[in-house]
Design a protein around this motif. Sequence first.
Motif, short mmCIF file in Angstrom:
data_model
loop_
_atom_site.label_atom_id
_atom_site.label_comp_id
_atom_site.label_asym_id
_atom_site.label_seq_id
_atom_site.Cartn_x
_atom_site.Cartn_y
_atom_site.Cartn_z
N ASP A 181 39.40 78.44 -14.66
CA ASP A 181 39.89 79.53 -15.38
C ASP A 181 40.28 79.53 -17.10
O ASP A 181 40.23 78.15 -17.18
CB ASP A 181 41.23 80.38 -14.77
CG ASP A 181 41.35 81.78 -15.44
OD1 ASP A 181 40.51 82.47 -15.90
OD2 ASP A 181 42.41 82.30 -14.77
N ALA A 182 40.52 80.39 -17.71
CA ALA A 182 41.15 80.27 -19.21
C ALA A 182 42.26 81.26 -19.45
O ALA A 182 42.28 82.15 -18.73
CB ALA A 182 39.92 80.14 -20.26
N ALA A 183 43.01 80.89 -20.33
CA ALA A 183 43.94 81.96 -20.76
C ALA A 183 43.32 83.56 -20.93
O ALA A 183 42.07 83.22 -21.48
CB ALA A 183 44.59 81.54 -22.29
N ALA A 206 46.46 70.14 -13.62
CA ALA A 206 45.50 70.88 -14.66
C ALA A 206 45.98 69.79 -15.75
O ALA A 206 46.94 69.42 -16.08
CB ALA A 206 45.41 72.05 -14.90
N GLU A 207 44.82 69.84 -16.71
CA GLU A 207 45.04 68.97 -18.06
C GLU A 207 46.07 70.16 -18.91
O GLU A 207 45.69 71.17 -18.96
CB GLU A 207 43.60 68.96 -18.81
CG GLU A 207 42.76 67.70 -18.43
CD GLU A 207 41.66 67.68 -19.17
OE1 GLU A 207 41.72 67.56 -20.29
OE2 GLU A 207 40.43 67.51 -18.56
N PRO A 208 46.74 69.57 -19.65
CA PRO A 208 47.63 70.22 -20.48
C PRO A 208 46.92 71.08 -21.42
O PRO A 208 47.25 72.35 -21.68
CB PRO A 208 48.39 69.12 -21.41
CG PRO A 208 48.63 67.89 -20.40
CD PRO A 208 47.15 68.08 -19.83
N GLY A 209 45.79 70.86 -22.00
CA GLY A 209 44.98 71.60 -23.12
C GLY A 209 44.57 73.03 -22.15
O GLY A 209 44.38 74.05 -22.76
N VAL A 210 44.16 72.92 -20.87
CA VAL A 210 43.91 74.03 -19.89
C VAL A 210 44.96 74.73 -20.03
O VAL A 210 44.89 76.11 -20.20
CB VAL A 210 43.38 73.55 -18.92
CG1 VAL A 210 43.05 74.64 -17.78
CG2 VAL A 210 41.80 72.93 -19.17
N LEU A 211 46.09 74.32 -19.55
CA LEU A 211 47.33 75.12 -19.23
C LEU A 211 47.98 75.81 -20.62
O LEU A 211 48.47 76.80 -20.24
CB LEU A 211 48.55 74.25 -18.54
CG LEU A 211 48.10 73.63 -17.34
CD1 LEU A 211 49.19 72.71 -16.86
CD2 LEU A 211 47.84 74.63 -16.30
N PHE A 216 38.72 76.59 -21.61
CA PHE A 216 38.38 76.72 -20.05
C PHE A 216 38.06 75.55 -19.35
O PHE A 216 37.76 74.39 -19.76
CB PHE A 216 36.87 77.56 -19.99
CG PHE A 216 36.56 78.08 -18.62
CD1 PHE A 216 36.94 79.47 -18.39
CD2 PHE A 216 35.95 77.35 -17.69
CE1 PHE A 216 36.31 79.96 -16.96
CE2 PHE A 216 35.72 77.83 -16.65
CZ PHE A 216 35.78 79.17 -16.38
N GLY A 217 38.68 75.53 -18.03
CA GLY A 217 38.61 74.14 -17.40
C GLY A 217 38.92 74.39 -15.93
O GLY A 217 39.50 75.46 -15.49
N ASN A 218 38.90 73.10 -15.20
CA ASN A 218 39.15 73.19 -13.84
C ASN A 218 40.73 73.19 -13.34
O ASN A 218 41.22 72.43 -14.41
CB ASN A 218 38.44 71.86 -13.09
CG ASN A 218 36.92 72.25 -13.05
OD1 ASN A 218 36.14 71.84 -13.93
ND2 ASN A 218 36.48 72.83 -12.07
#
Length: 281
Positions: A181-183, A206-211, A216-218
Amino acid sequence: MTEPIPVTRAVDHGTAKLMPDVDRERAWLLTVDGAPQSYVDLDAPTHLEFEYARRLGHVLDTVAREGRPLDVLHLGGGALTLPRYVAATRPGSRQDVVEADRGLLELVVGHLPLPQGSGIGLHAADARAWLETAPADAADVLIADVFGGSRVPAHLTSLAYARQAERVLRPDGVYLANLADAAPFAFLRSQLATFAAVFEEIALIAEPGVLRGRRFGNVVLIASHRPIETAALARRTASDTFPARVEHGGALREFVGAVRPVRDEDAVASPEPPGGAFGIG
Protein backbone atom coordinates in the motif's frame (compact mmCIF):
# COMPACT_ATOMS: atom_id res chain seq x y z
CA MET A 1 28.47 -26.68 -19.75
CA THR A 2 25.74 -24.46 -21.19
CA GLU A 3 24.52 -21.47 -19.17
CA PRO A 4 20.97 -21.63 -17.79
CA ILE A 5 18.57 -19.52 -19.83
CA PRO A 6 15.31 -17.86 -18.86
CA VAL A 7 12.33 -20.21 -18.89
CA THR A 8 9.06 -18.60 -20.00
CA ARG A 9 5.66 -20.27 -19.75
CA ALA A 10 2.04 -19.23 -20.17
CA VAL A 11 0.48 -20.24 -16.84
CA ASP A 12 -3.12 -20.05 -15.67
CA HIS A 13 -2.98 -16.41 -14.62
CA GLY A 14 -0.42 -14.76 -16.87
CA THR A 15 3.07 -15.31 -18.21
CA ALA A 16 5.67 -16.67 -15.80
CA LYS A 17 9.39 -16.38 -16.29
CA LEU A 18 12.25 -18.02 -14.39
CA MET A 19 15.48 -16.06 -14.80
CA PRO A 20 18.86 -17.29 -13.54
CA ASP A 21 20.94 -15.06 -11.27
CA VAL A 22 24.33 -14.60 -12.92
CA ASP A 23 25.98 -14.15 -9.49
CA ARG A 24 24.62 -17.31 -7.82
CA GLU A 25 24.96 -20.66 -9.57
CA ARG A 26 21.54 -22.17 -8.82
CA ALA A 27 19.50 -19.10 -7.96
CA TRP A 28 16.40 -18.00 -9.85
CA LEU A 29 14.03 -15.05 -9.96
CA LEU A 30 10.37 -15.79 -10.72
CA THR A 31 8.25 -13.09 -12.34
CA VAL A 32 4.61 -13.19 -13.43
CA ASP A 33 3.63 -10.65 -16.07
CA GLY A 34 6.86 -8.80 -15.32
CA ALA A 35 6.22 -8.43 -11.58
CA PRO A 36 8.81 -10.11 -9.33
CA GLN A 37 7.16 -12.88 -7.30
CA SER A 38 9.93 -14.96 -5.71
CA TYR A 39 13.65 -15.53 -5.53
CA VAL A 40 15.11 -18.95 -4.74
CA ASP A 41 18.67 -20.19 -4.31
CA LEU A 42 18.48 -23.99 -4.47
CA ASP A 43 21.92 -24.28 -2.85
CA ALA A 44 21.09 -21.84 -0.04
CA PRO A 45 17.39 -22.12 0.89
CA THR A 46 17.90 -19.85 3.91
CA HIS A 47 18.92 -16.97 1.62
CA LEU A 48 15.94 -14.59 1.43
CA GLU A 49 16.64 -12.02 -1.28
CA PHE A 50 13.48 -9.91 -1.07
CA GLU A 51 13.13 -7.57 1.91
CA TYR A 52 9.56 -8.62 2.68
CA ALA A 53 10.60 -12.30 2.64
CA ARG A 54 13.40 -11.57 5.13
CA ARG A 55 10.88 -9.88 7.42
CA LEU A 56 8.59 -12.89 7.23
CA GLY A 57 11.65 -15.03 7.94
CA HIS A 58 12.42 -12.97 11.05
CA VAL A 59 8.94 -13.68 12.39
CA LEU A 60 9.26 -17.37 11.58
CA ASP A 61 12.56 -17.43 13.47
CA THR A 62 11.00 -15.91 16.61
CA VAL A 63 7.63 -17.69 16.89
CA ALA A 64 9.16 -20.76 18.55
CA ARG A 65 12.47 -21.93 19.91
CA GLU A 66 15.21 -22.38 17.31
CA GLY A 67 14.86 -25.52 15.21
CA ARG A 68 11.49 -26.60 16.60
CA PRO A 69 9.31 -28.11 13.83
CA LEU A 70 6.16 -26.18 12.97
CA ASP A 71 2.93 -26.87 11.11
CA VAL A 72 2.75 -24.07 8.54
CA LEU A 73 0.04 -23.22 6.02
CA HIS A 74 1.11 -21.04 3.10
CA LEU A 75 -1.56 -19.29 1.04
CA GLY A 76 0.21 -18.42 -2.21
CA GLY A 77 3.10 -20.49 -3.52
CA GLY A 78 5.33 -18.52 -5.88
CA ALA A 79 8.64 -20.33 -6.15
CA LEU A 80 8.12 -21.87 -2.66
CA THR A 81 10.78 -19.66 -1.09
CA LEU A 82 9.41 -19.61 2.46
CA PRO A 83 8.40 -23.29 2.54
CA ARG A 84 12.00 -24.13 1.58
CA TYR A 85 13.25 -21.75 4.30
CA VAL A 86 11.11 -23.41 6.99
CA ALA A 87 12.16 -26.89 5.83
CA ALA A 88 15.83 -25.87 6.15
CA THR A 89 15.61 -23.99 9.45
CA ARG A 90 13.03 -26.21 11.15
CA PRO A 91 13.53 -29.79 9.89
CA GLY A 92 10.55 -32.05 10.42
CA SER A 93 8.03 -29.27 9.89
CA ARG A 94 4.78 -30.15 8.11
CA GLN A 95 3.76 -27.60 5.52
CA ASP A 96 0.88 -27.13 3.10
CA VAL A 97 1.10 -24.71 0.18
CA VAL A 98 -2.10 -23.56 -1.53
CA GLU A 99 -1.59 -21.96 -4.95
CA ALA A 100 -4.48 -21.16 -7.31
CA ASP A 101 -2.30 -21.28 -10.43
CA ARG A 102 -1.73 -24.96 -11.23
CA GLY A 103 0.44 -24.09 -14.23
CA LEU A 104 2.72 -21.98 -12.05
CA LEU A 105 3.06 -24.79 -9.50
CA GLU A 106 3.98 -27.24 -12.26
CA LEU A 107 6.56 -24.83 -13.70
CA VAL A 108 8.18 -24.26 -10.30
CA VAL A 109 8.39 -27.87 -9.15
CA GLY A 110 9.49 -28.95 -12.63
CA HIS A 111 12.45 -26.56 -12.78
CA LEU A 112 13.11 -25.86 -9.09
CA PRO A 113 12.35 -29.21 -7.41
CA LEU A 114 11.78 -29.50 -3.70
CA PRO A 115 14.34 -31.50 -1.70
CA GLN A 116 13.51 -35.09 -0.83
CA GLY A 117 11.60 -35.43 2.43
CA SER A 118 10.82 -31.71 2.62
CA GLY A 119 7.44 -32.32 4.27
CA ILE A 120 5.83 -29.80 1.89
CA GLY A 121 2.43 -30.66 0.41
CA LEU A 122 1.23 -28.76 -2.66
CA HIS A 123 -2.41 -27.97 -3.42
CA ALA A 124 -3.72 -26.30 -6.59
CA ALA A 125 -6.77 -24.48 -5.21
CA ASP A 126 -8.22 -21.09 -4.37
CA ALA A 127 -6.76 -19.94 -1.05
CA ARG A 128 -10.01 -19.02 0.68
CA ALA A 129 -11.94 -22.01 -0.61
CA TRP A 130 -9.21 -24.33 0.66
CA LEU A 131 -9.02 -22.50 3.99
CA GLU A 132 -12.76 -22.85 4.54
CA THR A 133 -12.52 -26.65 4.30
CA ALA A 134 -9.29 -27.01 6.33
CA PRO A 135 -9.51 -28.53 9.83
CA ALA A 136 -9.62 -26.25 12.86
CA ASP A 137 -6.59 -25.79 15.15
CA ALA A 138 -4.29 -27.30 12.52
CA ALA A 139 -1.52 -24.73 12.00
CA ASP A 140 1.09 -23.00 14.12
CA VAL A 141 1.64 -20.34 11.45
CA LEU A 142 -0.45 -19.19 8.50
CA ILE A 143 1.34 -17.08 5.88
CA ALA A 144 -0.75 -15.24 3.29
CA ASP A 145 1.31 -14.08 0.31
CA VAL A 146 -1.33 -14.08 -2.42
CA PHE A 147 -1.26 -11.64 -5.28
CA GLY A 148 -3.43 -11.64 -8.38
CA GLY A 149 -0.93 -9.86 -10.59
CA SER A 150 0.33 -7.21 -8.18
CA ARG A 151 -2.81 -6.96 -6.01
CA VAL A 152 -4.09 -8.88 -3.00
CA PRO A 153 -7.45 -10.38 -4.08
CA ALA A 154 -10.52 -8.85 -2.42
CA HIS A 155 -11.86 -12.14 -1.02
CA LEU A 156 -8.69 -12.46 1.11
CA THR A 157 -9.20 -9.14 2.89
CA SER A 158 -12.51 -9.49 4.76
CA LEU A 159 -13.63 -10.21 8.30
CA ALA A 160 -15.08 -13.59 7.22
CA TYR A 161 -11.68 -14.54 5.77
CA ALA A 162 -9.86 -13.39 8.93
CA ARG A 163 -12.20 -15.53 11.03
CA GLN A 164 -11.43 -18.57 8.89
CA ALA A 165 -7.70 -17.94 9.34
CA GLU A 166 -8.18 -17.68 13.11
CA ARG A 167 -10.19 -20.93 13.11
CA VAL A 168 -7.47 -22.89 11.32
CA LEU A 169 -4.71 -21.57 13.60
CA ARG A 170 -4.03 -23.10 16.99
CA PRO A 171 -4.79 -20.88 20.02
CA ASP A 172 -1.16 -19.70 20.15
CA GLY A 173 -0.80 -19.57 16.36
CA VAL A 174 0.45 -16.62 14.35
CA TYR A 175 -1.01 -15.11 11.16
CA LEU A 176 1.32 -13.34 8.74
CA ALA A 177 0.45 -11.47 5.55
CA ASN A 178 2.46 -9.72 2.89
CA LEU A 179 0.50 -6.58 1.94
CA ALA A 180 1.29 -3.56 -0.23
CA ASP A 181 0.00 0.00 0.00
CA ALA A 182 0.93 3.69 0.02
CA ALA A 183 -0.35 6.86 1.69
CA PRO A 184 -3.09 7.54 2.70
CA PHE A 185 -3.08 3.77 3.52
CA ALA A 186 -6.82 3.11 3.13
CA PHE A 187 -6.17 -0.54 2.34
CA LEU A 188 -3.58 -1.12 5.09
CA ARG A 189 -5.74 0.57 7.73
CA SER A 190 -8.70 -1.57 6.69
CA GLN A 191 -6.63 -4.73 7.05
CA LEU A 192 -5.35 -3.75 10.49
CA ALA A 193 -8.91 -2.97 11.61
CA THR A 194 -10.18 -6.28 10.23
CA PHE A 195 -7.56 -8.44 11.92
CA ALA A 196 -7.71 -6.44 15.17
CA ALA A 197 -11.40 -7.39 15.32
CA VAL A 198 -10.46 -11.10 15.32
CA PHE A 199 -7.04 -11.30 17.03
CA GLU A 200 -5.98 -9.82 20.36
CA GLU A 201 -2.54 -8.71 19.16
CA ILE A 202 -1.50 -7.05 15.90
CA ALA A 203 1.76 -5.55 14.67
CA LEU A 204 3.31 -4.55 11.37
CA ILE A 205 6.79 -4.38 9.89
CA ALA A 206 7.64 -1.82 7.21
CA GLU A 207 10.38 0.50 6.04
CA PRO A 208 10.13 3.98 7.60
CA GLY A 209 9.89 5.56 4.14
CA VAL A 210 6.78 3.54 3.36
CA LEU A 211 5.17 4.37 6.72
CA ARG A 212 5.90 8.06 6.22
CA GLY A 213 4.05 7.96 2.92
CA ARG A 214 7.08 8.58 0.75
CA ARG A 215 6.57 5.58 -1.51
CA PHE A 216 4.51 2.49 -2.27
CA GLY A 217 5.84 -0.65 -0.61
CA ASN A 218 5.35 -3.97 1.14
CA VAL A 219 4.15 -4.24 4.73
CA VAL A 220 4.12 -7.41 6.83
CA LEU A 221 1.05 -7.79 9.03
CA ILE A 222 1.30 -9.97 12.16
CA ALA A 223 -1.76 -11.09 14.15
CA SER A 224 -2.11 -13.51 17.05
CA HIS A 225 -3.78 -14.11 20.39
CA ARG A 226 -0.45 -14.24 22.22
CA PRO A 227 2.06 -11.41 22.71
CA ILE A 228 4.17 -10.75 19.63
CA GLU A 229 7.96 -10.75 20.08
CA THR A 230 8.22 -7.12 19.00
CA ALA A 231 11.55 -6.37 20.72
CA ALA A 232 13.29 -9.34 19.08
CA LEU A 233 11.73 -8.47 15.72
CA ALA A 234 12.78 -4.83 16.04
CA ARG A 235 16.39 -5.84 16.61
CA ARG A 236 16.40 -8.16 13.60
CA THR A 237 14.63 -5.82 11.19
CA ALA A 238 16.78 -2.85 12.21
CA SER A 239 19.91 -4.73 11.17
CA ASP A 240 18.69 -5.58 7.65
CA THR A 241 20.23 -3.98 4.58
CA PHE A 242 17.02 -1.97 4.27
CA PRO A 243 16.10 -1.42 7.92
CA ALA A 244 12.45 -1.63 8.91
CA ARG A 245 10.37 -0.59 11.90
CA VAL A 246 8.01 -2.69 14.01
CA GLU A 247 4.81 -0.87 14.96
CA HIS A 248 2.33 -2.12 17.57
CA GLY A 249 0.23 -1.03 20.53
CA GLY A 250 -1.07 2.50 20.90
CA ALA A 251 0.75 3.89 17.86
CA LEU A 252 -0.89 1.28 15.65
CA ARG A 253 -4.35 1.85 17.14
CA GLU A 254 -3.94 5.57 16.46
CA PHE A 255 -2.87 4.80 12.89
CA VAL A 256 -6.00 2.70 12.31
CA GLY A 257 -8.26 5.33 13.86
CA ALA A 258 -12.00 4.87 13.26
CA VAL A 259 -11.62 2.59 10.22
CA ARG A 260 -14.09 -0.30 10.30
CA PRO A 261 -13.41 -3.98 9.55
CA VAL A 262 -14.06 -5.06 5.97
CA ARG A 263 -17.20 -7.06 5.17
CA ASP A 264 -17.28 -9.47 2.23
CA GLU A 265 -19.73 -7.26 0.35
CA ASP A 266 -17.42 -4.23 0.71
CA ALA A 267 -14.08 -5.97 0.11
CA VAL A 268 -11.74 -4.61 -2.57
CA ALA A 269 -8.35 -5.72 -3.83
CA SER A 270 -5.23 -3.92 -2.66
CA PRO A 271 -4.30 -0.87 -4.76
CA GLU A 272 -2.55 -1.18 -8.08
CA PRO A 273 1.16 -0.38 -7.63
CA PRO A 274 2.31 2.78 -9.41
CA GLY A 275 4.22 2.19 -12.62
CA GLY A 276 7.68 0.79 -11.93
CA ALA A 277 7.04 0.12 -8.22
CA PHE A 278 7.73 -3.61 -8.52
CA GLY A 279 8.31 -4.29 -12.19
CA ILE A 280 11.67 -5.09 -13.74
CA GLY A 281 13.07 -4.50 -17.16
